[in-house]
Design an enzyme around this catalytic site. Sequence first.
Site, PDB file in Angstrom:
ATOM      1  N   TYR A   1       0.858  -1.187   0.000  1.00  0.00           N
ATOM      2  CA  TYR A   1       0.000   0.000   0.000  1.00  0.00           C
ATOM      3  C   TYR A   1       0.891   1.232   0.000  1.00  0.00           C
ATOM      4  CZ  TYR A   1      -3.845   3.067   1.617  1.00  0.00           C
ATOM      5  OH  TYR A   1      -4.790   4.056   1.760  1.00  0.00           O
TER       6      TYR A   1
ATOM      7  N   LYS B   1      -1.051  -1.378  -4.350  1.00  0.00           N
ATOM      8  CA  LYS B   1      -2.087  -0.348  -4.412  1.00  0.00           C
ATOM      9  C   LYS B   1      -1.372   0.989  -4.460  1.00  0.00           C
ATOM     10  CE  LYS B   1      -5.794   1.742  -1.649  1.00  0.00           C
ATOM     11  NZ  LYS B   1      -6.439   1.765  -0.324  1.00  0.00           N
TER      12      LYS B   1
END
Length: 300
Positions: free
Chosen positions: A135, A163
């Site tokens: 992330y 992500k």
Amino acid sequence: MAFLSGLSAFPITPTDSDGVVDVLALRKLIARLCAAKVDSIGLLGSTGTYMYLSRAERRRAICEALDETRGRVPLVVGVGALRTDEAVHYASDAKALGAAAGLLAAVSYTPLTDDEVFEHFSTIARESGLPIVIYDNPGNTHFRFTPALIERLGQLPGILAIKNSADRGDAIKGQLAHQKKIVPKGFSIGYSGDWNATEALIAGADTWYSVLGGILPDPCLRMVRAAQHGDYTEAHRIDATLAPVWELFKTFSSLRVVYAIAELLEICSAEPPRPIKPLSAAAKCQLAGVLDRLGSGVGS
């Protein structure tokens, strides 16, 4: 993993003022996402305020969400923490309870080096056995993953996706093309940043990790499917209808706005964890007008 594509919807985690999860409200949110047939659910992401929850409440949220999904939708669970040992515990809990993957940010107070983040991620992936999604969230963590670090992490067993933060729409195409060259085949590349999601999907991103999708999944899913089928005109049209929501996200933060949407649509009534304050009455009135103009376009 095949489920790391399409729409990954990120709901809020409703709690009381003591940080105890409102089980009924959470299950209602999860049920909406299952009914919409999103591709995955991102539980305990930034929108799910994972950093404000104790280990016990994180476990409670995972258990309730998994029970509500009944295996219909894979669950990607936020497992970030300041300390590596704590993140290992969170990831191990998620693995034991049945989560499909963990979402891991480089959460820090003291600025971290690339080598420290590499060791943090490799330890969590190895010791928990939970598949990990990187992330990259520099707006909150103040750490940005370099291409060299992404390439190193992509070679590790158990790290299978990233992500990205789509903070600059004009940079997505180039970033995506480069990342595809440095990660293994099958490594999923996705984006958050709802107002740039259409451009990311059209550029070839695998996944949209969506804040709005966690509360209004239907229009978001229609936009994803249009982009996946090459109907870019339709994807842009849906994106344009949601532009007033994107402007509210930018002005007041997506977190505050989606809490207010949940209340205005009578899905659940909760406030973000303090010290975060909810939308003002004036901003909520502005949001109500936007939702009214969207009308049936927001879906059920």
